[in-house]
Design an enzyme around this catalytic site. Structure first.
Site, short mmCIF file in Angstrom:
data_model
loop_
_atom_site.label_atom_id
_atom_site.label_comp_id
_atom_site.label_asym_id
_atom_site.label_seq_id
_atom_site.Cartn_x
_atom_site.Cartn_y
_atom_site.Cartn_z
N THR A 62 0.81 -1.22 0.00
CA THR A 62 0.00 0.00 0.00
C THR A 62 0.85 1.27 0.00
O THR A 62 0.52 2.25 -0.67
CB THR A 62 -1.01 -0.01 1.18
OG1 THR A 62 -1.87 1.10 1.08
CG2 THR A 62 -0.32 0.00 2.53
N ASP A 65 0.66 7.93 3.37
CA ASP A 65 -0.73 8.02 3.86
C ASP A 65 -1.16 9.47 3.73
O ASP A 65 -0.65 10.35 4.42
CB ASP A 65 -0.81 7.55 5.31
CG ASP A 65 -2.23 7.47 5.84
OD1 ASP A 65 -3.18 7.94 5.16
OD2 ASP A 65 -2.41 6.92 6.95
N ARG A 97 -4.07 10.74 4.39
CA ARG A 97 -5.15 11.16 5.29
C ARG A 97 -4.66 12.20 6.29
O ARG A 97 -3.51 12.16 6.73
CB ARG A 97 -5.74 9.96 6.02
CG ARG A 97 -6.39 8.97 5.06
CD ARG A 97 -6.86 7.74 5.74
NE ARG A 97 -5.72 6.98 6.27
CZ ARG A 97 -5.85 5.84 6.93
NH1 ARG A 97 -7.04 5.33 7.17
NH2 ARG A 97 -4.79 5.20 7.38
N LYS A 112 -3.49 9.21 14.17
CA LYS A 112 -4.74 9.69 14.77
C LYS A 112 -4.50 10.16 16.19
O LYS A 112 -5.00 11.21 16.60
CB LYS A 112 -5.80 8.58 14.75
CG LYS A 112 -6.28 8.22 13.37
CD LYS A 112 -7.29 7.09 13.44
CE LYS A 112 -7.72 6.67 12.04
NZ LYS A 112 -8.68 5.57 12.07
#
Length: 95
Positions: free
Chosen positions: A12, A24, A26, A52
């Site tokens: 990924t 990533d 996000r 997060k």
């Protein structure tokens, strides 16, 4: 396109980088800002993602507990989860 690259053997992170993205893309700052705007000062967070956790703490929201969400991986998910742990720092113990 990322899934196509993964079907050809890229993990990924590699797939995202080949497409010109960060590992990533996000961003959790907006989520943290919404919680803060709602008056949330502390949370019990259910996640394995350290990004997060850092986003909430950077917004001034105290994470009083982090609860892992983890189960024994299937053969089909082992590589994906190992990549998350090794390349993205996810807090996983069963891979």
């Amino acid at each position: 396109m990322a899934y196509e690259l993964q079907d050809r053997g890229a993990d990924t992170v590699e797939a995202n980088k080949k497409l010109g993205f960060r590992a990533d893309e996000r961003d959790y700052a907006a989520c943290a800002a919404i919680l803060k705007d709602l008056g949330v000062r502390s949370v019990r967070m259910l996640s394995n993602n350290p990004q997060k956790l850092r986003a909430l703490e950077a917004a001034g929201i105290r994470v009083v507990e982090r609860v892992s969400i983890e189960m024994t991986p299937r053969r089909s998910t082992q590589h994906y989860l190992r990549t998350k742990k090794e390349k993205l720092g996810h807090l996983l113990t069963k891979v």
